[in-house]
Write a protein that holds these residues in place. Structure first.
Motif, mmCIF file in Angstrom:
data_model
loop_
_atom_site.group_PDB
_atom_site.id
_atom_site.type_symbol
_atom_site.label_atom_id
_atom_site.label_comp_id
_atom_site.label_asym_id
_atom_site.label_seq_id
_atom_site.Cartn_x
_atom_site.Cartn_y
_atom_site.Cartn_z
ATOM 1 N N PRO A 60 -2.725 3.352 -7.994
ATOM 2 C CA PRO A 60 -3.130 2.998 -6.621
ATOM 3 C C PRO A 60 -3.350 1.505 -6.422
ATOM 4 O O PRO A 60 -3.554 1.055 -5.299
ATOM 5 N N SER A 61 -3.295 0.741 -7.501
ATOM 6 C CA SER A 61 -3.566 -0.700 -7.389
ATOM 7 C C SER A 61 -2.310 -1.559 -7.371
ATOM 8 O O SER A 61 -2.390 -2.775 -7.185
ATOM 9 N N VAL A 62 -1.129 -0.944 -7.546
ATOM 10 C CA VAL A 62 0.096 -1.744 -7.556
ATOM 11 C C VAL A 62 0.431 -2.226 -6.147
ATOM 12 O O VAL A 62 -0.036 -1.670 -5.152
ATOM 13 N N GLY A 63 1.256 -3.251 -6.075
ATOM 14 C CA GLY A 63 1.746 -3.730 -4.788
ATOM 15 C C GLY A 63 0.823 -4.654 -4.038
ATOM 16 O O GLY A 63 1.105 -5.014 -2.893
ATOM 17 N N GLU A 64 -0.289 -5.079 -4.650
ATOM 18 C CA GLU A 64 -1.217 -5.958 -3.935
ATOM 19 C C GLU A 64 -0.600 -7.332 -3.656
ATOM 20 O O GLU A 64 -1.004 -8.009 -2.715
ATOM 21 N N GLU B 252 -8.729 7.085 -8.091
ATOM 22 C CA GLU B 252 -8.968 5.666 -8.389
ATOM 23 C C GLU B 252 -8.570 5.275 -9.807
ATOM 24 O O GLU B 252 -9.117 4.342 -10.399
ATOM 25 N N ALA B 253 -7.600 6.001 -10.367
ATOM 26 C CA ALA B 253 -7.132 5.694 -11.722
ATOM 27 C C ALA B 253 -5.630 5.959 -11.802
ATOM 28 O O ALA B 253 -5.083 6.753 -11.023
ATOM 29 N N SER C 81 3.183 5.966 -2.757
ATOM 30 C CA SER C 81 4.371 6.681 -3.208
ATOM 31 C C SER C 81 4.363 6.886 -4.717
ATOM 32 O O SER C 81 4.734 7.952 -5.217
ATOM 33 N N SER C 82 3.915 5.861 -5.448
ATOM 34 C CA SER C 82 3.908 5.961 -6.908
ATOM 35 C C SER C 82 2.928 7.047 -7.374
ATOM 36 O O SER C 82 3.254 7.845 -8.260
ATOM 37 N N ALA D 222 0.834 -1.206 0.000
ATOM 38 C CA ALA D 222 0.000 0.000 0.000
ATOM 39 C C ALA D 222 0.866 1.253 0.000
ATOM 40 O O ALA D 222 0.556 2.238 -0.698
ATOM 41 N N VAL D 223 1.960 1.235 0.769
ATOM 42 C CA VAL D 223 2.866 2.394 0.801
ATOM 43 C C VAL D 223 3.520 2.585 -0.567
ATOM 44 O O VAL D 223 3.689 3.718 -1.042
#
Length: 313
Positions: A233-237, A137-138, A74-75, A69-70
């Motif tokens: 916002p969806s990376v790192g899951e 959200e995009a 950050s991205s 999430a962090v």
């Protein structure tokens, strides 16, 4: 113990990786193509940097599952800031936010004695929500020639971003092994009670490690944004199931007090080779996730077994 066994025990992950480079090309010659090697090196960068931060936290006997999430925050923070600000200031904003989340995590875990798992879950949910709110959200695109050049820059066949990963590895290895603060972190992770009895500020070192872990997750998010020319916002899951095996395979114990950055690099390399080989053999993503989960389960069980064995000795 023979010299050969000592060498194998110390360098077995490097040797297994070398074996992959020898065997796999006989089945898939493209494995050792310049493009694939460059792809492997680039794939090591983002989660590799995050693995270094999490390894530091594990060495002090704590865990932080909010890294994905962090990274996402950050991205998108970096991408949003790049719309109006210079790259240096955009980086500082993203990294300051990442470090702040780690400091909050560390404060409640170290000083308020709350369970690390529960605190990091709360931080993870909150930070992911902030990332979604900041980005609308995009994905947030980055239109910058400098960012494009950084993402593609290389010295010969070696990407510059991979060289940055190596720089982080060696600086942190020196910090852990050659400084008093680094040695104190091992002591805190090995036995907090004994470390406290010797006058070490256990809370400070645990808080420091959790803050640093989050900071490095922020670095990973910026590196990903540079590579992709966008923040999402969806990376790192899948960060935790991907990163944790890299660290533990490299010899860092989940129970704390043991590990190192160069060994973590060996785990980063091996796991990325496994991911790359699975992709080359066209293994479905769902099956890859199943294999990742299996590897993680085996590693956790093995680590617990070794921990119990050491206690008996």
């Amino acid at each position: 113990m023979t010299i050969a066994k000592k060498i194998f025990d110390e360098y077995r992950i490097w040797l297994i990786s070398l074996l992959a480079f020898i065997i796999v090309p006989f089945i898939k010659p493209a494995f050792i193509s310049a493009n694939n090697i460059e792809g492997i090196l680039m794939s090591m960068v983002t989660y590799g940097v995050i693995a270094l931060g999490l390894a530091m936290t594990l060495i002090t006997g704590e865990i932080n599952i909010s890294i994905g999430a962090v990274m996402a925050f950050s991205s998108v923070a970096f991408a949003e800031a790049m719309k109006t600000l210079p790259i240096g200031i955009a980086m500082m904003i993203a990294l300051a936010g990442a470090a702040l989340f780690g400091l909050i995590d560390g404060y409640f875990v170290a000083y308020k004695k709350l369970p690390a798992f529960m605190v990091s879950v709360a931080v993870m949910v909150s930070v992911r929500g902030i990332a979604l709110a900041v980005s609308g959200e995009a994905p947030v695109g980055i239109t910058s020639e400098l960012i494009e050049r950084l993402g593609e820059m290389s010295l010969g066949p070696v990407p510059v971003l991979f060289l940055f990963l190596l720089f982080c590895v060696f600086v942190l290895e020196i910090f852990l092994k050659r400084t008093q603060t680094g040695r104190n972190m091992y002591a805190v992770g090995g036995s907090p009670e004994v470390a406290a009895a010797y006058g070490l500020n256990v809370e400070k070192y645990k808080c420091l490690s959790l803050t640093f872990c989050s900071f490095m997750a922020g670095v990973g998010g910026i590196l990903l944004a540079i590579r992709m020319c966008s923040g999402s916002p969806s990376v790192g899951e899948d960060a935790m199931p991907s990163v944790l095996p890299m660290i533990v395979i490299g010899g860092t114990s989940i129970s704390g007090g043991k590990g190192g950055m160069i060994k973590t690099l060996s785990g980063i390399l091996l796991m990325n080779l496994i991911f790359n080989i699975m992709s080359m053999f066209n293994i479905y993503v769902n099956i890859q996730n199943l294999i990742k989960g299996g590897i993680l389960l085996v590693i956790v069980v093995a680590d617990k077994y070794i921990e119990n064995k050491d206690k008996k000795i």
